[in-house]
Scaffold this active site. Sequence first.
Site, PDB file in Angstrom:
ATOM      1  N   HIS A 251       0.661  -1.163   0.089  1.00 25.82           N
ATOM      2  CA  HIS A 251       0.117   0.018   0.035  1.00 25.82           C
ATOM      3  C   HIS A 251       0.779   1.206  -0.141  1.00 25.82           C
ATOM      4  O   HIS A 251       1.968   1.135   0.473  1.00 25.82           O
ATOM      5  CB  HIS A 251      -0.768   0.140   1.239  1.00 25.82           C
ATOM      6  CG  HIS A 251      -0.488   0.181   2.648  1.00 25.82           C
ATOM      7  ND1 HIS A 251       0.590  -0.928   3.224  1.00 25.82           N
ATOM      8  CD2 HIS A 251      -0.154   1.132   3.274  1.00 25.82           C
ATOM      9  CE1 HIS A 251       1.108  -0.480   4.062  1.00 25.82           C
ATOM     10  NE2 HIS A 251       0.593   0.611   4.405  1.00 25.82           N
TER      11      HIS A 251
ATOM     12  N   ASP B 127       0.721   4.905   1.787  1.00 25.80           N
ATOM     13  CA  ASP B 127      -0.319   5.664   2.790  1.00 25.80           C
ATOM     14  C   ASP B 127      -1.227   6.620   2.441  1.00 25.80           C
ATOM     15  O   ASP B 127      -0.925   7.798   1.819  1.00 25.80           O
ATOM     16  CB  ASP B 127       0.599   6.254   4.195  1.00 25.80           C
ATOM     17  CG  ASP B 127       1.492   5.317   4.748  1.00 25.80           C
ATOM     18  OD1 ASP B 127       1.142   3.815   4.796  1.00 25.80           O
ATOM     19  OD2 ASP B 127       2.729   5.558   5.163  1.00 25.80           O
TER      20      ASP B 127
ATOM     21  N   HIS C   3       4.743   0.155   0.308  1.00 28.70           N
ATOM     22  CA  HIS C   3       5.479  -0.847   1.406  1.00 28.70           C
ATOM     23  C   HIS C   3       4.515  -1.945   2.012  1.00 28.70           C
ATOM     24  O   HIS C   3       3.220  -1.849   1.805  1.00 28.70           O
ATOM     25  CB  HIS C   3       5.969   0.032   2.570  1.00 28.70           C
ATOM     26  CG  HIS C   3       5.118   1.050   3.240  1.00 28.70           C
ATOM     27  ND1 HIS C   3       4.482   1.991   2.754  1.00 28.70           N
ATOM     28  CD2 HIS C   3       4.401   0.607   4.384  1.00 28.70           C
ATOM     29  CE1 HIS C   3       3.584   2.455   3.576  1.00 28.70           C
ATOM     30  NE2 HIS C   3       3.525   1.782   4.411  1.00 28.70           N
TER      31      HIS C   3
ATOM     32  N   ARG D  68       4.963   5.891  14.793  1.00 28.97           N
ATOM     33  CA  ARG D  68       4.787   6.666  13.365  1.00 28.97           C
ATOM     34  C   ARG D  68       4.343   8.226  13.229  1.00 28.97           C
ATOM     35  O   ARG D  68       3.251   8.311  13.880  1.00 28.97           O
ATOM     36  CB  ARG D  68       4.103   5.548  12.308  1.00 28.97           C
ATOM     37  CG  ARG D  68       4.305   5.906  10.985  1.00 28.97           C
ATOM     38  CD  ARG D  68       3.696   5.123   9.954  1.00 28.97           C
ATOM     39  NE  ARG D  68       2.459   6.052   9.562  1.00 28.97           N
ATOM     40  CZ  ARG D  68       1.314   5.394   8.824  1.00 28.97           C
ATOM     41  NH1 ARG D  68       1.251   4.131   8.254  1.00 28.97           N
ATOM     42  NH2 ARG D  68       0.237   6.257   8.485  1.00 28.97           N
TER      43      ARG D  68
HETATM   44  C1  SIN Z   1       2.861   0.719   8.168  1.00 26.60           C
HETATM   45  O1  SIN Z   1       2.466   0.611   7.092  1.00 26.60           O
HETATM   46  O2  SIN Z   1       2.956   2.000   8.326  1.00 26.60           O
HETATM   47  C2  SIN Z   1       3.576  -0.103   8.844  1.00 26.60           C
HETATM   48  C3  SIN Z   1       5.044  -0.478   8.465  1.00 26.60           C
HETATM   49  C4  SIN Z   1       5.517  -1.637   9.445  1.00 26.60           C
HETATM   50  O3  SIN Z   1       5.171  -1.760  10.475  1.00 26.60           O
HETATM   51  O4  SIN Z   1       6.740  -1.846   9.041  1.00 26.60           O
END
Ligand code: SIN
Length: 286
Positions: A103, A105, A260, A275
């Site tokens: 995806h 973000d 990612h 995050r």
């Molecule tokens: C995310 O998609 O922000 C999570 C990425 C992760 O936990 O490695």
Amino acid sequence: MAYHSIAARPIAGALGAEIEGVDLSLPLDNRTWSEILDAFHRYGVIFFRRQNLTPEQHKAFSLRFGPHQRVPFVNPWDAHPEMIRVVKEAGDRGVRNFGGSWHSDLSYLPAPALGSALYAVEVPVHGGDTLWASMGAAYAALSDGMRRLLAGLAAVHSPTAAYGSRGRYVDQRLAGMAFDTSDQPDRETVHPVVIAHPATGRKCLFVNGGYTIRFAGQTEAESKPLLDYLNAHAVRPEFTCRFRWSSGTLAVWDNRCTQHFAINDYDGSRREMRRTTIAGAAPRPA
Ligand code: SIN
């Protein structure tokens, strides 16, 4: 740009570099910051190991890239509402992890995130790696005919499959995270399928398996063959990098030119990340 204040060590051919020579807990001088920003644009995702960051220091660095963006559907961290905590507890066995599909973000918003900054607090002894894929490399590998076809297309992005009433996070049992699915999970947004990166001008594919549901003006059934092809093409191994986390590492990725995927292979171990999400602008067609 040649770097003098930092060193950048690429970890794969398409994207990703570890950055050395900087302590992110301290204020950055202008030269160091301009080199970090250049590396961010050049590599798509950059990693800073051996950092010891308080949430305030994490937020201060993230703010160099742009203002914070609230993440819809995910309850923020009480102590630091500009952040979310991405947590999978050791007891969360057989549970879908957060971010465990390819995806980009917030692509379901009219102005998707510019990027995200993810700090590892606790990671498993093995497993829990994250993959990124370069959407510039994916676009560059398409044939001229496919590029011509995509040039006229826009696609619909939706959070429903993740956060709707039957979404993948709704019946999840992650003990350390809480989701709020009352925030209009049925809204849809249209973006060009090929976008121009606002800083580099590089053409990037902008569809993803997590949130893109069909091409604008087409049904899901009509869209599926080409969308499936593009989603598989976008994450071919040669367009990806895989990062092995260590606690105290900060990753910052450019959401406009990467996707990612957080690998869920560590049942029985705890993983905790913090995050910040950086606000972006409406993507513009290439
Ligand atoms: C995310 O998609 O922000 C999570 C990425 C992760 O936990 O490695």
